[in-house]
Scaffold this active site. Structure first.
Site, PDB file in Angstrom:
ATOM      1  CG  HIS A 101       8.261   9.143 -14.480  1.00  0.00           C
ATOM      2  ND1 HIS A 101       8.273  10.503 -14.678  1.00  0.00           N
ATOM      3  CD2 HIS A 101       8.482   8.972 -13.141  1.00  0.00           C
ATOM      4  CE1 HIS A 101       8.491  11.129 -13.536  1.00  0.00           C
ATOM      5  NE2 HIS A 101       8.618  10.220 -12.583  1.00  0.00           N
ATOM      6  CD  GLU A 103       5.906   9.111 -19.875  1.00  0.00           C
ATOM      7  OE1 GLU A 103       5.576  10.303 -19.970  1.00  0.00           O
ATOM      8  OE2 GLU A 103       6.074   8.527 -18.775  1.00  0.00           O
ATOM      9  CB  ALA A 216     -22.476   0.506   2.981  1.00  0.00           C
ATOM     10  NE  ARG A 245     -11.500  -0.019   4.307  1.00  0.00           N
ATOM     11  CZ  ARG A 245     -11.742  -0.819   5.337  1.00  0.00           C
ATOM     12  NH1 ARG A 245     -10.930  -1.863   5.550  1.00  0.00           N
ATOM     13  NH2 ARG A 245     -12.760  -0.597   6.134  1.00  0.00           N
ATOM     14  CB  THR A 257     -16.420   5.522  12.732  1.00  0.00           C
ATOM     15  OG1 THR A 257     -17.512   6.133  12.036  1.00  0.00           O
ATOM     16  CG2 THR A 257     -16.025   4.234  12.041  1.00  0.00           C
TER      17      THR A 257
END
Length: 388
Positions: A101, A103, A216, A245, A257
């Site tokens: 992690h 820290e 867009a 992305r 699409t």
């Protein structure tokens, strides 16, 4: 169906929320955050100390943002270590699940570079964990270090990992712990930490990922590119879209699409994360029209492909797969349904102009991680809420 929950500030909320239009990161309003009398908490910290804390948190946020999209199902977290004079010694971030992690990695780097004895203060964008998972508790790593002061950007919304603040304060040999939410002067820094944590916190608290819509349009409002092209935006806008992305764990799209564009959904205009877990692609397809050839192509490219007949089930489906941040790349039909159902957290609207650079507008339900995707040259312009 939207369900009541609690958001990262502990307020009642739902998965479907009224939108807020953002016209600049320095104007996001943080309400109900600071405890009564919290201004007195600033006593004992000089102006120089406060500036050191601010600079350190900015460095930690910037470093953590580099790994957005690489850490899921863990959150993106940054840590900065300061010496007694407030100088930055080490800045690190969590890189991916299963690794140190932020820290622990920062303390490790401090030991490697021989500056561990100079460390006095740790600034962490998220409360240090206090449980044993794939790595030891960061609260113990800090208690076993020379760190005396710990500044925490956000409390951990995960009840399993929380408790780090209490452990750090526990005597004997407790540490001084300061929460940004107790310091009005750091409201903007606290907001940055909230934006960085938003994808993870949304999944933990509301059991659905943070969902960003990317839309867009040309200068006349059309989403249809000119004949023979798949896009009409500038190179700068393409880089923004591909940074998004890269930061996303999943892409939501529609069968229309897929059939019209056969998209690859890969990251091309910016470097992608190395060795990251495969992204998910969820296709809304009510009539089982998804071509096997496209599915096989995507799997061969390293994606996991899911098909859903019910748009409303997708947020919980993605949360079950550990997705923190999902983006929508789809046509106007699916975007209209997402808007109608309120299945979005922020909305990036990119529109070309006849003679100048593309315009970027951001609509959001709260502190948005898009602030780490848009560069200085693409700050969002004021948006017309009524028009949206």
């Amino acid at each position: 169906m939207a369900h009541p929950a609690r958001d990262v500030r502990g307020r009642d909320t739902e998965c479907s929320r009224p939108e807020t239009v953002l016209d600049g990161w320095d104007r996001i309003i943080v309400s109900g955050v600071f405890a009564p009398g919290s201004a007195s908490a600033q006593k004992g910290h000089s102006l120089a100390q406060r500036e050191a804390v601010r600079s350190g948190f900015e460095a930690a946020l910037n470093e953590a943002a580099r790994y957005l999209g690489a850490t899921s199902p863990n959150p993106a977290v940054g840590c900065c270590l300061l010496d007694h004079e407030g100088n930055i010694l080490v800045t690190e971030a969590h890189h991916r699940t299963g690794t140190r992690h932020a820290e622990a990695l920062a303390l490790h780097r401090a030991r490697e570079t021989g500056v561990i004895d100079r460390v006095a203060t740790a600034l962490v964008t998220l409360e240090p964990c206090n449980h044993v998972g794939r790595t030891p508790p960061c609260s113990e790593a800090l208690r076993d270090s020379p760190v005396q002061d710990v500044w925490v950007g956000m409390s951990d919304p995960n009840p399993v990992a929380g408790g780090g603040i209490a452990r750090l304060r526990q005597m004997p040999e407790g540490r001084n712990v300061f929460l940004l939410e107790d310091f009005p002067a750091f409201a903007d820094v606290h907001d940055g930490c909230a934006a960085l944590l938003a994808p993870f916190a949304t999944r933990i608290v509301r059991q659905c990922p943070w969902i960003t819509v990317k839309q867009a349009r040309d200068n006349k409002g059309s989403m249809i590119p000119p004949a023979g092209r798949k896009t009409f935006t500038s190179q700068a806008s393409l880089e923004i879209a591909h940074r998004l992305r890269r930061a996303s764990d999943a892409i939501i799209t529609g069968i229309g699409t897929i059939l019209s564009d056969s998209p690859r959904f890969d990251v091309r205009h910016v470097p992608d994360h190395e060795d990251r877990t495969p992204r998910l692609v969820v296709v809304c397809d009510r009539q089982n029209r998804l071509p096997d050839s496209w599915r096989e192509k995507m799997i061969g490219s390293g994606f996991r492909v899911l098909v859903s007949r019910d748009l409303g089930e997708i947020p919980s489906l993605l949360a079950d797969h550990g997705v923190n941040w999902a983006m929508v790349e789809a046509g106007p039909g699916l975007l209209g349904e997402i808007r109608r159902l309120g299945l979005w957290d922020d909305w990036l609207d990119i529109q070309t102009t006849p003679d100048g650079p593309d315009r970027h507008r951001v609509y959001s339900h709260g502190p948005t991680p898009l602030r780490f995707i848009l560069d200085e040259g693409a700050r969002p312009l004021p948006a017309d809420k009524a028009a949206f």
